[in-house]
Design a protein around this motif. Structure first.
Motif, PDB file in Angstrom:
ATOM      1  N   LEU A 130       0.840  -1.203   0.000  1.00 16.05           N
ATOM      2  CA  LEU A 130       0.000   0.000   0.000  1.00 16.05           C
ATOM      3  C   LEU A 130       0.877   1.257   0.000  1.00 16.05           C
ATOM      4  O   LEU A 130       0.631   2.199  -0.743  1.00 16.05           O
ATOM      5  CB  LEU A 130      -0.924   0.060   1.225  1.00 16.05           C
ATOM      6  N   LEU A 131       1.937   1.237   0.793  1.00 16.21           N
ATOM      7  CA  LEU A 131       2.816   2.407   0.910  1.00 16.21           C
ATOM      8  C   LEU A 131       3.467   2.765  -0.434  1.00 16.21           C
ATOM      9  O   LEU A 131       3.866   3.901  -0.647  1.00 16.21           O
ATOM     10  CB  LEU A 131       3.889   2.131   1.964  1.00 16.21           C
ATOM     11  N   MET A 132       3.557   1.778  -1.326  1.00 15.17           N
ATOM     12  CA  MET A 132       4.161   2.069  -2.628  1.00 15.17           C
ATOM     13  C   MET A 132       3.376   3.132  -3.392  1.00 15.17           C
ATOM     14  O   MET A 132       3.960   3.911  -4.145  1.00 15.17           O
ATOM     15  CB  MET A 132       4.228   0.799  -3.478  1.00 15.17           C
ATOM     16  N   ALA A 155       3.296   8.381  -5.828  1.00 12.07           N
ATOM     17  CA  ALA A 155       2.718   9.712  -5.975  1.00 12.07           C
ATOM     18  C   ALA A 155       3.804  10.780  -5.807  1.00 12.07           C
ATOM     19  O   ALA A 155       3.856  11.746  -6.562  1.00 12.07           O
ATOM     20  CB  ALA A 155       1.599   9.921  -4.962  1.00 12.07           C
ATOM     21  N   PHE A 156       4.694  10.582  -4.839  1.00 13.84           N
ATOM     22  CA  PHE A 156       5.774  11.555  -4.642  1.00 13.84           C
ATOM     23  C   PHE A 156       6.845  11.437  -5.717  1.00 13.84           C
ATOM     24  O   PHE A 156       7.447  12.428  -6.126  1.00 13.84           O
ATOM     25  CB  PHE A 156       6.370  11.433  -3.237  1.00 13.84           C
ATOM     26  N   PHE A 157       7.100  10.233  -6.172  1.00  8.58           N
ATOM     27  CA  PHE A 157       8.039  10.036  -7.287  1.00  8.58           C
ATOM     28  C   PHE A 157       7.536  10.807  -8.513  1.00  8.58           C
ATOM     29  O   PHE A 157       8.266  11.589  -9.116  1.00  8.58           O
ATOM     30  CB  PHE A 157       8.160   8.533  -7.589  1.00  8.58           C
ATOM     31  N   TYR A 158       6.266  10.598  -8.851  1.00  9.61           N
ATOM     32  CA  TYR A 158       5.673  11.306  -9.995  1.00  9.61           C
ATOM     33  C   TYR A 158       5.535  12.799  -9.691  1.00  9.61           C
ATOM     34  O   TYR A 158       5.853  13.644 -10.526  1.00  9.61           O
ATOM     35  CB  TYR A 158       4.288  10.737 -10.303  1.00  9.61           C
ATOM     36  N   GLY A 159       5.025  13.111  -8.501  1.00  6.79           N
ATOM     37  CA  GLY A 159       4.716  14.498  -8.160  1.00  6.79           C
ATOM     38  C   GLY A 159       5.938  15.395  -8.197  1.00  6.79           C
ATOM     39  O   GLY A 159       5.875  16.544  -8.619  1.00  6.79           O
ATOM     40  N   GLY A 160       7.083  14.870  -7.765  1.00  2.00           N
ATOM     41  CA  GLY A 160       8.302  15.664  -7.785  1.00  2.00           C
ATOM     42  C   GLY A 160       8.753  15.998  -9.201  1.00  2.00           C
ATOM     43  O   GLY A 160       9.468  16.964  -9.426  1.00  2.00           O
ATOM     44  N   VAL A 220      -1.327  15.294  -9.220  1.00  2.00           N
ATOM     45  CA  VAL A 220      -0.750  13.953  -9.331  1.00  2.00           C
ATOM     46  C   VAL A 220      -0.895  13.191  -8.008  1.00  2.00           C
ATOM     47  O   VAL A 220      -1.280  12.020  -7.991  1.00  2.00           O
ATOM     48  CB  VAL A 220       0.732  14.040  -9.760  1.00  2.00           C
ATOM     49  N   LEU A 221      -0.629  13.880  -6.896  1.00  4.22           N
ATOM     50  CA  LEU A 221      -0.822  13.238  -5.589  1.00  4.22           C
ATOM     51  C   LEU A 221      -2.280  12.807  -5.434  1.00  4.22           C
ATOM     52  O   LEU A 221      -2.588  11.701  -4.983  1.00  4.22           O
ATOM     53  CB  LEU A 221      -0.467  14.204  -4.450  1.00  4.22           C
ATOM     54  N   MET A 222      -3.169  13.705  -5.839  1.00  2.00           N
ATOM     55  CA  MET A 222      -4.602  13.457  -5.719  1.00  2.00           C
ATOM     56  C   MET A 222      -5.026  12.258  -6.564  1.00  2.00           C
ATOM     57  O   MET A 222      -5.777  11.392  -6.106  1.00  2.00           O
ATOM     58  CB  MET A 222      -5.350  14.716  -6.156  1.00  2.00           C
ATOM     59  N   GLN A 223      -4.539  12.202  -7.796  1.00  8.51           N
ATOM     60  CA  GLN A 223      -4.916  11.092  -8.677  1.00  8.51           C
ATOM     61  C   GLN A 223      -4.494   9.759  -8.066  1.00  8.51           C
ATOM     62  O   GLN A 223      -5.268   8.805  -8.022  1.00  8.51           O
ATOM     63  CB  GLN A 223      -4.300  11.284 -10.069  1.00  8.51           C
ATOM     64  N   CYS A 224      -3.248   9.680  -7.582  1.00 14.55           N
ATOM     65  CA  CYS A 224      -2.774   8.428  -6.977  1.00 14.55           C
ATOM     66  C   CYS A 224      -3.590   8.100  -5.730  1.00 14.55           C
ATOM     67  O   CYS A 224      -3.977   6.949  -5.513  1.00 14.55           O
ATOM     68  CB  CYS A 224      -1.295   8.532  -6.619  1.00 14.55           C
ATOM     69  N   PHE A 225      -3.855   9.103  -4.918  1.00 16.92           N
ATOM     70  CA  PHE A 225      -4.547   8.855  -3.656  1.00 16.92           C
ATOM     71  C   PHE A 225      -5.992   8.425  -3.872  1.00 16.92           C
ATOM     72  O   PHE A 225      -6.485   7.529  -3.191  1.00 16.92           O
ATOM     73  CB  PHE A 225      -4.494  10.119  -2.772  1.00 16.92           C
ATOM     74  N   VAL A 226      -6.651   9.081  -4.832  1.00 23.79           N
ATOM     75  CA  VAL A 226      -8.048   8.732  -5.086  1.00 23.79           C
ATOM     76  C   VAL A 226      -8.150   7.323  -5.671  1.00 23.79           C
ATOM     77  O   VAL A 226      -9.110   6.599  -5.404  1.00 23.79           O
ATOM     78  CB  VAL A 226      -8.688   9.793  -6.001  1.00 23.79           C
ATOM     79  N   ILE A 227      -7.139   6.928  -6.427  1.00 26.05           N
ATOM     80  CA  ILE A 227      -7.137   5.562  -6.964  1.00 26.05           C
ATOM     81  C   ILE A 227      -7.118   4.553  -5.813  1.00 26.05           C
ATOM     82  O   ILE A 227      -7.782   3.516  -5.881  1.00 26.05           O
ATOM     83  CB  ILE A 227      -5.949   5.373  -7.933  1.00 26.05           C
ATOM     84  N   ILE A 228      -6.407   4.862  -4.730  1.00 28.55           N
ATOM     85  CA  ILE A 228      -6.434   3.970  -3.570  1.00 28.55           C
ATOM     86  C   ILE A 228      -7.877   3.778  -3.118  1.00 28.55           C
ATOM     87  O   ILE A 228      -8.335   2.669  -2.867  1.00 28.55           O
ATOM     88  CB  ILE A 228      -5.590   4.527  -2.401  1.00 28.55           C
ATOM     89  N   GLY A 245      -5.287  -6.951  -3.229  1.00 31.64           N
ATOM     90  CA  GLY A 245      -5.956  -5.673  -3.455  1.00 31.64           C
ATOM     91  C   GLY A 245      -4.961  -4.529  -3.605  1.00 31.64           C
ATOM     92  O   GLY A 245      -5.156  -3.617  -4.400  1.00 31.64           O
ATOM     93  N   MET A 246      -3.874  -4.598  -2.855  1.00 32.69           N
ATOM     94  CA  MET A 246      -2.852  -3.538  -2.949  1.00 32.69           C
ATOM     95  C   MET A 246      -2.194  -3.536  -4.329  1.00 32.69           C
ATOM     96  O   MET A 246      -1.799  -2.498  -4.831  1.00 32.69           O
ATOM     97  CB  MET A 246      -1.787  -3.732  -1.874  1.00 32.69           C
ATOM     98  N   PHE A 247      -2.075  -4.717  -4.946  1.00 34.25           N
ATOM     99  CA  PHE A 247      -1.543  -4.798  -6.319  1.00 34.25           C
ATOM    100  C   PHE A 247      -2.521  -4.164  -7.295  1.00 34.25           C
ATOM    101  O   PHE A 247      -2.128  -3.467  -8.230  1.00 34.25           O
ATOM    102  CB  PHE A 247      -1.315  -6.270  -6.710  1.00 34.25           C
ATOM    103  N   ALA A 248      -3.814  -4.441  -7.040  1.00 32.71           N
ATOM    104  CA  ALA A 248      -4.845  -3.879  -7.919  1.00 32.71           C
ATOM    105  C   ALA A 248      -4.855  -2.359  -7.843  1.00 32.71           C
ATOM    106  O   ALA A 248      -5.226  -1.683  -8.790  1.00 32.71           O
ATOM    107  CB  ALA A 248      -6.216  -4.438  -7.535  1.00 32.71           C
ATOM    108  N   ILE A 249      -4.431  -1.806  -6.697  1.00 30.09           N
ATOM    109  CA  ILE A 249      -4.398  -0.348  -6.527  1.00 30.09           C
ATOM    110  C   ILE A 249      -3.210   0.264  -7.252  1.00 30.09           C
ATOM    111  O   ILE A 249      -3.346   1.232  -8.000  1.00 30.09           O
ATOM    112  CB  ILE A 249      -4.311   0.018  -5.023  1.00 30.09           C
TER     113      ILE A 249
END
Lengths: 113, 434
Positions: B50-52, B57-62, B72-80, B135-139
């Protein structure tokens, strides 16, 4: 010699710089700033800056030009920055007393270009 | 050795039990049993995986511009959020349902809403632990695609696309490889932790999406450099850490295979990181931070399918190969074709995944995963890669046209200029005054 200060919408910067380049004006100083105009911070729906309340994000472009270039510079900035909506910004033209190039010590109109 | 011992014991017990006619019934009921060590391990690994996604998000966001950081942070987080719901409601059932809706292709609806998925053992861990780990893989798989369309996608359209993509692409492909009866598993294709399911799948979808949505305004000549590389480095560190859960956890047991997967994951990533730095030094005069983290992510991707099958020397080969190939795609192929895969999801995840999946075929070590590397295995791997690519390519394209018909996937030019943080979320990542 004139000193031109333009306060514009942040997302118009690229267009303004493009227009200036077309008119052979290559030198400019650019900074992110906050400010407010007649709309008192209540700009278009999504541009309000919550924390600062009445201040909006703008970009300031400053250019020093010789007299021949003043009209062209003002026209270029207007062309690049105008969206027709409130908040497009302002252009200030000031008399410039002197200009010195640090490296060579040149002064006045020679130093600007 | 340890695994062999494990298998031998039940046999011994059965023989002993055979001597007493009453005992076998009791034992049959209590077997298989939940192993506390395995359960603890898999639950922790699920949290690591899950932490990935925030790490990603930070890898992309930076790497994006300041005005699009939050988006970008929002997109990754909402996908969770949305994929968790999708997974619980019907995704898990389509991927791991006990029966099949279409034979070999997709699971049935028996587990909808997690009906019948409870504390009973699935292997040596509770069924729920297996479900949440998967489920974490699916996220993270759909979250990977975010990098391809960053800075110009409409948020609402993205949300709908992701639910559809998870349902029609991720869940079936997951079933093919890991579901009971899935045809790719039956083919003998090796995919330990998701090279095909996660990385090739996301990488190809990313390429299709990037081409469909078009280049960002000003690409490639007038783009600002990454707005905060330190965030990207931090994100990579979190990804690397989480990846141990991803790969070692895929053993689904705290055993020797898990330890082996942990080690090769680390070794391959190190090899890829160093290789990319050297390539940068040779071709760009200086080794770059962005290069080193890109190489590390590529190495993590490439070792994923191989992590339960190769030994540490094989891992080095996979890491080195991954950086050579990904470097070539990111710095030569992308500029040549001119597509704007913004954060190189295809160049790193797609290419790294394809390389890792195929390399598993010839680098597999029989002592580790029970399969020896061979030409035949390489051919099976290549077929599984090709099938995944074609399926993802076709279905992703269809889904993009469908979503775009109802909601324009790309934001307006003005919204793109202003930046998605303000135009889509009415927030900004940074203030100017204190």
């Amino acid at each position: 010699m004139k000193y031109i200060i333009a306060v514009i919408q942040p997302h118009r910067v690229d267009d303004v710089l493009d227009e200036l380049t077309k008119n052979e004006i290559h030198l400019a100083t650019v900074a992110n700033i906050l400010g407010r105009g007649r709309q008192k911070g209540i700009s278009e729906v999504y541009r309000s800056h919550k924390e600062a309340g009445s201040l909006l994000k703008k970009v300031k472009i400053e250019i020093a030009v010789n007299d021949d270039y003043v009209d062209a510079a003002v026209a270029a900035i207007t062309a690049g920055a105008k969206t027709g909506e409130i908040g497009d910004g302002k252009i200030f033209v000031l008399d410039l007393h002197d200009c010195i190039r640090i490296r060579t010590g040149e002064k006045g109109t020679d130093a600007i270009g | 050795m340890e695994t062999k011992m494990k298998w031998r014991w039940p046999g011994v017990i059965a023989i002993i039990c055979g001597m007493f006619s009453l005992v076998p019934e009791v034992l049959a009921e209590s077997e298989p049993a939940i192993d506390s060590g395995d359960t603890a391990f898999v639950l922790i690994c699920a949290a690591l995986v899950l932490l990935m996604t925030p790490g990603l998000a930070f890898f992309y966001g930076g790497l994006v511009r300041k005005k699009n950081f939050l988006s970008v942070l929002m997109q990754c987080f909402v996908i969770i959020g949305i994929i968790t719901l999708q997974w619980v409601l019907w995704g898990y059932s389509l991927a791991f349902g006990p029966g099949e809706l279409i034979k070999g292709f997709v699971g049935n609806f028996d587990y909808v809403g997690l009906k019948g998925v409870g504390m009973e053992p699935n292997g040596t861990i509770p069924h729920l632990a297996f479900m949440v780990f998967q489920g974490m893989f699916a996220i993270i798989t759909p979250a990977l695609i975010v990098g391809a369309f960053a800075e110009r996608v409409r948020f609402s359209a993205m949300c709908i696309f992701m639910v559809l993509w998870a349902t029609f692409v991720y869940d079936p492909v997951c079933h093919w490889v890991w579901g009971s009866g899935g045809f790719m598993g039956a083919m003998g294709a090796l995919d330990f932790a998701g090279g095909t399911v996660v990385h090739i799948n996301a990488g190809i979808a990313a390429l299709v999406f990037a081409i469909f949505i078009g280049k960002r305004k000003g690409y490639p000549n007038k783009m600002s450099p990454p707005h905060n590389l330190p965030f990207a480095v931090l994100g990579t560190g979190i990804l690397w850490f989480g990846w141990f859960g991803f790969n070692a956890g895929s053993a689904l047991a705290a055993d020797g295979v898990a330890a082996s997967a942990f080690v090769v994951t680390h070794v391959a990533t190190a090899a890829a990181l160093v290789t990319w730095a050297i390539l940068d030094w040779i071709f760009n005069q200086k080794p770059t931070v962005l290069g080193v983290i890109t190489g590390a992510v590529g190495g993590l991707v490439a070792i994923t399918p191989a992590s339960g099958f190769v030994n540490p020397t094989g891992a080095i080969a996979i890491g080195v190969g991954s950086s050579l190939l990904c470097y070539f795609f990111v710095s030569c192929v992308k500029p040549k074709f001119g597509y704007d895969d913004t954060l190189d999801v295809f160049g790193v995840h797609g290419i790294g995944g394809i390389w890792g999946a195929i390399a598993t075929g010839f680098l597999a070590d029989e002592a580790i995963g029970g399969t020896a590397g061979s030409l035949a295995q390489t051919w099976i791997q290549t077929k599984s890669v090709a099938i995944t690519i074609i399926y993802t390519l076709v279905v992703t394209t269809i889904l993009l046209f469908v979503v775009n018909f109802f909601i324009k996937i790309r934001v307006t030019e003005e919204e793109e200029l202003i930046g998605l943080d303000l135009s889509d979320h009415r927030e900004t990542a940074y203030t100017i005054l204190d």
